[in-house]
Scaffold this active site. Sequence first.
Site: not given
Length: 444
Positions: A416, A420
């Site tokens: 992450h 995303d």
Amino acid sequence: MAIVDLVMPKMGESIMEATVLKWHKRVGDHVKMDETLLDIATDKVDSEVPSTTAGVITELLYKENDVVPVGAVIARVDGGGAAAAPAPAPAQQPAPQAAPVQQAAPQHQAAPSGAESNGARFYSPLVLNIAGTEGIGMAELEKIPGTGNEGRVTKKDILDYVSNRKTQPVQQAAAPQPAPAAAPQPAPQAAAPAVSAAPPAPSPSVTGGNVEIIEMDRMRKLIADHMVRSKHTSPHVTSFTECDVTNIVKWRDRVKGKFEQMYGEKITYTPIFFEAIVNCIRKFPMINCSLDGNNIIIKKDINVGMATALPSGNLIVPVIKNAGTKNLLGLTKDVNALANAARGNKLKADDTQGGTFTVTNVGTFGSLMGTPIINQPQVAILAVGAIKKRPVVLETEDGDVIAIRHMMYLSLSYDHRIVDGSLGASFLTAVAKELEAFDKDRAI
């Protein structure tokens, strides 16, 4: 006398050290060019190291089970062949190896600031990466005794230090307390957390009851270390989707006999999945990258790793190089060759290097889905589940109908820091659609 230094070869961009498993030659033995000199092991694969010159071995600088940095001199060979006298060298070798370690320890203790050793001590990128992950600053790193060549800190040294450091805060917390003389009461308060921090240590030693204790083998230890580091390095997020692979199942069932007859290769689902994944990576290049500090390195080559279970139960990830340039037949040949080599313990060091994206088939063992751990330094890994027949709703021109279809779950774990939710979900959905759009009338 022409003495040639033999060094630990570079075995990939992410491998900074290797463990000596076995020497095939001794001091005084003659070695030929390209003859196997020793066996080594990395966290990827075991392999043989050939001699880069011919002659008589005069020195072996490391013992079996020693961890050796890439580029370090591991042996010396007299290219002239006149090396009968150096036979007693083995008795003298332990002294120079032990000396740097003994010399390094007092330096770190006498000079905690590490000002002088900053310029003289080398740290591999792997050691620096672990130090950064564990919050170990350069001043603290300088205090760690090294057992490597010339007192260098090896991966084992820093991992041992990290594990031992968990018990140190008890002593370190007590040391600063006497400094503020006006506040004597905080001392017993610092002791309270120490009591609560101590209980986790004894838990691994529980051996009561009807149990069997099995020590992890070397590869399992390396896998465990790799998985823990991956979790410490990358904030993992996993997205899921499902896809209808009925067209793929019907096509494979129809052509698998003819495919093997024409090309001498068995066609499995794996190369079909790889073909779809490669097509989607081209559309989403940020999935095919790695992170170096604050720099994102986008890989132009698509090298797909396939997690492969070994007969021992361990896992290895051979890599299909330049998968983006190969058709279905080329992918099939590579998948079969690497899988057979892995199961036969015949993989070369290069076979596990350079991966940019990894696929793991958890469905092989019946799992519907999984949450795979990222294969560092990559940023994403895709898991394919078992193919199951299920009733699903299909939209047709005449309205919705319920039909029996071959369905499969896909899951994507991603870093992450770079990927995303939008990018991860978009890539995963694209792979599902690519698989569903497979032409069941496709020629072979």
